[in-house]
Design an enzyme around this catalytic site. Structure first.
Site, PDB file in Angstrom:
ATOM      1  N   THR A  38       0.140   0.661  -2.999  1.00  0.00           N
ATOM      2  CA  THR A  38      -0.082  -0.208  -1.843  1.00  0.00           C
ATOM      3  C   THR A  38       1.232  -0.669  -1.228  1.00  0.00           C
ATOM      4  O   THR A  38       2.234  -0.825  -1.916  1.00  0.00           O
ATOM      5  CB  THR A  38      -0.897  -1.460  -2.228  1.00  0.00           C
ATOM      6  OG1 THR A  38      -0.129  -2.269  -3.119  1.00  0.00           O
ATOM      7  CG2 THR A  38      -2.227  -1.100  -2.857  1.00  0.00           C
ATOM      8  N   CYS A  39       1.172  -0.895   0.080  1.00  0.00           N
ATOM      9  CA  CYS A  39       2.243  -1.538   0.827  1.00  0.00           C
ATOM     10  C   CYS A  39       1.570  -2.235   2.012  1.00  0.00           C
ATOM     11  O   CYS A  39       0.349  -2.355   2.039  1.00  0.00           O
ATOM     12  CB  CYS A  39       3.301  -0.526   1.279  1.00  0.00           C
ATOM     13  SG  CYS A  39       2.762   0.647   2.531  1.00  0.00           S
ATOM     14  N   GLY A  40       2.328  -2.697   2.965  1.00  0.00           N
ATOM     15  CA  GLY A  40       1.753  -3.437   4.079  1.00  0.00           C
ATOM     16  C   GLY A  40       0.899  -2.591   5.011  1.00  0.00           C
ATOM     17  O   GLY A  40      -0.217  -2.946   5.343  1.00  0.00           O
ATOM     18  N   LEU A  82      -2.298  -2.877   2.937  1.00  0.00           N
ATOM     19  CA  LEU A  82      -2.925  -4.172   2.644  1.00  0.00           C
ATOM     20  C   LEU A  82      -3.174  -4.997   3.909  1.00  0.00           C
ATOM     21  O   LEU A  82      -4.082  -5.819   3.936  1.00  0.00           O
ATOM     22  CB  LEU A  82      -2.055  -4.959   1.665  1.00  0.00           C
ATOM     23  CG  LEU A  82      -1.906  -4.328   0.279  1.00  0.00           C
ATOM     24  CD1 LEU A  82      -0.854  -5.061  -0.532  1.00  0.00           C
ATOM     25  CD2 LEU A  82      -3.242  -4.308  -0.448  1.00  0.00           C
TER      26      LEU A  82
END
Length: 184
Positions: free
Chosen positions: A109-111, A138
């Site tokens: 996950t990342c932004g 996310l």
């Protein structure tokens, strides 16, 4: 790079999930690797996530880095509270230390999904074979879709700097409006 990562997706060497599929993966025992910067991770992250940032704060004070920092501040750094970053040269070693089982099901996950896609490609070249990429990141996760640790919803974890003032003001106004409606 990105081209290799997209080819990995097309060949089926990397799974892809949206927020709801990610929630199902977590219920099935998958672990989360969050690669966002430390500030974003501290604001909010998926409960139980392992944190290894792909990019770290650039601490350089040479003339070129200072110029980059000034430009970065002028192009939104102050507004969003972001820092100038550089690639974490020890990313893969830190991942291997934190997550040594290369066959374990991992949700990256990342932004917004771009950095985690790059990380997936890097990890795949080091032998990680059961990776799933959180498509759109996310920031696109609806509130309450994934279990969260931190003081914000996942989609607001990247908000900082001057923007935080406006976010807090908007939340206060919404809270006041909600309490006025309850009292009517």
């Amino acid at each position: 790079g990105l081209q290799s990562a997209y080819e990995l997706l097309q060949r089926g060497g990397l799974g892809r999930a949206g927020a709801r599929e990610a929630a199902e993966l977590l219920q099935g025992g998958a672990r989360v690797l969050d690669i966002r910067p430390a500030r974003e991770f501290a604001n909010a992250h998926v409960a139980g996530a392992v944190h290894v940032p792909l990019f770290v704060k650039d601490e350089g004070n040479d003339p070129v880095t200072l110029l980059k920092k000034a430009v970065h501040a002028g192009y939104g750094g102050v507004w969003m509270g972001t820092e100038l970053t550089k690639e974490n040269e020890n990313f893969l070693e830190q991942v291997e230390a934190a997550l040594p089982d290369k066959a374990e099901r991992l949700l990256l996950t990342c932004g917004e999904g771009l950095r985690s896609l790059l990380a997936a490609e890097m990890m795949h070249t080091r032998g990680y074979s059961n990776l799933v990429w959180l498509q759109d990141g996310l920031n696109a996760c609806p509130p309450k879709t994934l279990p969260v640790e931190g003081d914000r919803d996942l989609h607001l974890a990247g908000v900082g700097g001057v923007s935080t003032i406006f976010m807090n003001l908007a939340e206060a106004i919404a809270s006041l409006n909600g309490s006025e409606e309850e009292g009517e």
